[in-house]
Design an enzyme around this catalytic site. Structure first.
Site, short mmCIF file in Angstrom:
data_model
loop_
_atom_site.label_atom_id
_atom_site.label_comp_id
_atom_site.label_asym_id
_atom_site.label_seq_id
_atom_site.Cartn_x
_atom_site.Cartn_y
_atom_site.Cartn_z
N ARG A 13 0.85 -1.20 0.00
CA ARG A 13 0.00 0.00 0.00
C ARG A 13 0.88 1.25 0.00
NH1 ARG A 13 -0.45 4.69 2.65
NH2 ARG A 13 -0.13 3.56 4.61
N ASP A 14 1.65 1.47 1.06
CA ASP A 14 2.51 2.64 1.12
C ASP A 14 3.56 2.59 0.01
OD1 ASP A 14 3.78 4.99 2.15
OD2 ASP A 14 3.24 4.40 4.18
N HIS A 17 3.14 4.32 -3.55
CA HIS A 17 3.62 5.67 -3.83
C HIS A 17 5.00 5.64 -4.50
CE1 HIS A 17 0.43 7.75 -1.67
NE2 HIS A 17 0.68 7.07 -0.58
N SER A 167 3.42 10.61 9.12
CA SER A 167 3.30 10.62 7.67
C SER A 167 4.42 11.39 6.99
CB SER A 167 1.97 11.24 7.25
OG SER A 167 0.90 10.73 7.99
N HIS A 194 3.39 4.08 13.09
CA HIS A 194 3.75 3.99 11.67
C HIS A 194 4.75 5.09 11.38
CE1 HIS A 194 2.71 3.64 7.23
NE2 HIS A 194 3.12 4.91 7.27
N HIS A 196 8.01 7.00 8.99
CA HIS A 196 8.67 7.22 7.71
C HIS A 196 10.11 7.62 7.98
CE1 HIS A 196 5.65 6.82 4.47
NE2 HIS A 196 4.80 6.98 5.47
N TYR A 285 3.77 15.80 3.96
CA TYR A 285 3.23 14.47 3.69
C TYR A 285 4.13 13.71 2.71
CZ TYR A 285 -0.82 11.28 3.16
OH TYR A 285 -1.70 10.20 3.18
#
Length: 345
Positions: A13-14, A17, A167, A194, A196, A285
């Protein structure tokens, strides 16, 4: 099997991108099957921006996401396939359709201060019998107390877990820790995290989150995710094993998956590029990176200037249309001053 930490793999999913939403059915089947065989409990599959995210604004999928979801479900024997839904992009109808395909988890994502828009979607996910996760995005933009208040709303709607979602990859370890601590003090359901890796802090922040009591953790195999990617799953598993923390996931199988299956999918190796670094630095983001790079090429300007300006304007997910507007403004300003934004007072 005992699990001290519940791992959700987000590469399907991620990671959408990172490859401009070009996953094929064959790729999803191969990755999902390997994750299932490695005993990963949850595998997230959907467009990077969640159900119904395929669009000109967010990026068109090569393959309809329902086909990808159905393909993943078909090869998973023990893992639950999950989907992401952002209210305003995905709908109740989309959620019901995904449930009909056999998904077992729904993650309902809102901006960190807008949990109230998730109520009907969380209610519906619970009614459908799905493991239901509240997903508070851009959590660096909300103080710990505010974040805890918003998490409490998601809990009251019926969420089984609430996640702190970095995010932008902008949180520092102490900031990640204090946010988890705030949620742990007010919730009676598990807390998730979660990360990044835009500031190279995904692993550090994840470990601090775990030390503060987060028990649901996201990772992306081979760091396949937006921006500089997420906490690298196979590395996290090795670290947690060294710490004596049980995940129930087979480390060797995850290493093989990363090396032999996911690595060839990556268009370029995941790393902390200039733009990924600026995402974390400016608090933007993570999925905005590719959009900003395209806009920069179109207008002949520096993508970093776009991202810095978006950070100043506190742009959030769902405002991708702002990127072109900002780029156009910068290009016009540059033509009148002959100076990039970074060189102006």
């Amino acid at each position: 099997m005992s699990r001290d930490i519940v791992i959700t793999e987000v590469a399907l999913r991620d990671g959408s991108h990172a490859i401009n939403h070009q996953f094929t059915v064959e790729q999803v089947v191969e990755v999902a099957r390997a994750l299932d065989e490695a005993n990963v409990p949850y595998i997230e599959v959907s467009h990077g921006d969640g159900l119904a995210g395929s669009s000109l604004q967010y990026g068109l999928s090569r393959t309809p996401e329902l086909e990808l979801i159905e393909a993943a479900v078909s090869v998973c024997k023990q893992a639950k396939v999950g989907v992401l839904l952002l209210p305003g992009i995905g709908t109740i109808k989309d959620l019901k359709t995904a449930a009909g395909l056999g998904v077992g988890m729904a993650r309902i994502a809102t901006h960190a201060t807008e949990a109230d828009v998730s109520a009907q979607h969380i209610y519906q996910a619970k009614e459908l019998g799905l493991t239901t996760v509240g997903f508070l995005m851009m959590s660096h933009m909300a103080a710990p107390e505010k974040l805890a208040e918003q998490a409490g709303l998601m809990q009251s709607y019926g969420a089984d877990v609430v996640y702190i979602v970095d995010s932008a990859g902008a949180l520092l370890p102490d900031q990640a820790g204090e946010r988890v601590r705030a949620l742990k003090q007010c919730l009676h359901i598990p807390v998730g995290f979660h990360a990044h890796n835009n500031l190279s802090l995904a692993m550090a922040n994840t470990l601090v989150a775990i030390q503060e009591g987060a028990t649901w953790i996201d990772g992306s195999v081979r760091c396949l995710g937006a921006g500089a990617g997420n906490t690298q799953t196979e590395v996290l598993l090795a670290v947690l094993d060294r710490m004596g923390i049980q995940t129930g996931v087979d480390l060797y199988k995850m290493m093989d998956l990363a090396e032999e299956i996911v690595s060839p999918i990556l268009q370029v190796p995941q790393g902390i590029t200039r733009d990924a670094l600026v995402l974390g630095y400016a608090g933007v983001y993570s999925s905005f990176r590719l959009h900003a790079e395209r806009a920069a090429r179109k207008f002949g300007i520096d993508s970093r200037d776009i991202l810095i300006e978006l950070g100043k304007r506190k742009a959030v997910g769902g405002q991708e249309d702002m990127i072109v507007d900002v780029a156009a403004e910068i290009a016009q300003l540059n033509s009148s001053t002959n100076l990039p934004i970074s060189d102006r007072g």
